[in-house]
Design an enzyme around this catalytic site. Sequence first.
Site, short mmCIF file in Angstrom:
data_model
loop_
_atom_site.label_atom_id
_atom_site.label_comp_id
_atom_site.label_asym_id
_atom_site.label_seq_id
_atom_site.Cartn_x
_atom_site.Cartn_y
_atom_site.Cartn_z
N ASP A 89 -27.10 -45.76 -123.64
CA ASP A 89 -26.09 -46.31 -123.94
C ASP A 89 -26.21 -47.74 -124.30
OD1 ASP A 89 -23.42 -47.34 -123.73
OD2 ASP A 89 -23.41 -47.55 -121.55
N SER A 92 -24.10 -51.13 -122.40
CA SER A 92 -24.43 -51.59 -121.27
C SER A 92 -25.98 -52.05 -121.34
CB SER A 92 -24.14 -50.60 -120.20
OG SER A 92 -24.87 -49.37 -120.07
N ASN A 94 -28.06 -51.75 -117.81
CA ASN A 94 -28.90 -51.49 -116.86
C ASN A 94 -29.27 -49.90 -116.83
OD1 ASN A 94 -27.07 -54.09 -115.64
ND2 ASN A 94 -28.94 -53.66 -114.36
N TRP A 96 -29.81 -46.71 -114.24
CA TRP A 96 -29.65 -46.15 -112.86
C TRP A 96 -29.36 -44.75 -113.07
CZ3 TRP A 96 -25.82 -42.68 -111.62
CH2 TRP A 96 -24.66 -42.80 -112.42
N TYR A 132 -14.97 -47.01 -111.66
CA TYR A 132 -14.44 -46.07 -112.56
C TYR A 132 -13.06 -45.48 -112.28
CZ TYR A 132 -16.35 -42.11 -109.46
OH TYR A 132 -16.77 -41.45 -108.47
N ASP A 273 -20.98 -48.45 -129.78
CA ASP A 273 -21.37 -47.99 -128.45
C ASP A 273 -21.59 -46.67 -128.39
OD1 ASP A 273 -21.16 -47.61 -125.65
OD2 ASP A 273 -19.16 -48.49 -125.44
N THR A 276 -19.64 -44.61 -125.54
CA THR A 276 -17.95 -44.24 -125.88
C THR A 276 -18.01 -43.26 -126.84
OG1 THR A 276 -17.29 -46.54 -125.43
CG2 THR A 276 -15.70 -45.13 -126.63
#
Length: 389
Positions: A89, A92, A94, A96, A132, A273, A276
């Site tokens: 992505d 962003s 991070n 996870w 979300y 992005d 998206t």
Amino acid sequence: MKCLIIVLISAVLVEGIYRVPLHKHKSMRQKLLEKGERLPYIDPALKYQPQPTEFSGSSSMYINNYADTTYYGAITIGTPPQSFQVLFDTGSSNLWVDSIYCNTASCNAHNKFNPQQSSTFSANGQTFYLPYGTGSLYGVFGYDTVNVAGIYVTHQEIGMSTNEPGQTFEVAVFDGIMGMAYPSLASGGETPMMDNIFSLGLLQANIFAFYLTRGATEGSELSLGVVDTSKYQGQLYWTPVTSETYWQIGVQSFLINGQETGWCSQGCQSIVDTGTSMLTAPQGVLASLMQSIGAQQNQYGNYMVDCSQINNLPTLTFVVSGNNFPLPPSAYIIQNNENGNLYCSVGIIPTYLPSQNGQPLWIMGDVFLREYYSVYDRSNNQVGFASAV
């Protein structure tokens, strides 16, 4: 905390490129629709807004628009390695994944990281949550060895889910997200995975690139280190990053069938992005844009067109650093088969939020990126586009 990095090479390199194959799957929204469930609309640009933390020592990240994403690739975490499918992505910063600390139905539907089975794991203790549409994903940070395309980074910060309420993530194909934006966006103040990879000095250049196939489920690819000239035709055009947070660029004008709209006469911004799926337009121009396309809004808020008229629809063009990047109707019209009937929707949705400098904000998601091979250059803070093959 400074990151101690050890390099181990286990992948076969082709022409000096580290490659991550990306696989195209049905999105969460598509899978839920097949079950008769519809996700509500949520402004994709909310992902880019700072969010207050819920409690001391926590960090937050937005995940509200990943319902439409479809391209995922593999990474491994831990020693011995545990494999996960993640969304790479550019919106962003991070990393996870799901973990054994979470036992909801959503978590149990995915591969879950088990830190107890990794000899290189160390705890952090800081918590995070990802708001979300219908709830929040909660988690805790830790450190472990992460492998992307045969490049190993030790003591990389990772987020591990502890609670995923609701059914949204139960149908998701991906087990987590690897953010590839700038360090200033990283929750918890840690160094993103890509920055640690860049610091190795292993890549030919501090760049990465995405090639997203238009229709095929296979063939998409993330490459690290060099531009892959086999994935595009013609010239690669560069434009500077306007904000070293997301991969944000300036847009000079927007054309419909070659005609200037004036919508960016005072300047526009766009975030490139990969997290998206749709093309996102400023809410103030959406009605005029849909009128130009000839789209009608249905009872669910989606803009639809007559499938037999796709070839007669207008070409939409972004002008970026003096170069035209046209999108033919085949790029922005999405064809779906529901119960044996073909429906055609417009892959453009609105955002109600401006860019950080107040200019109208567009989001160049996968609708745009399937047409254009994209290169992200951190050394020179620029983004490159070329016509994808």
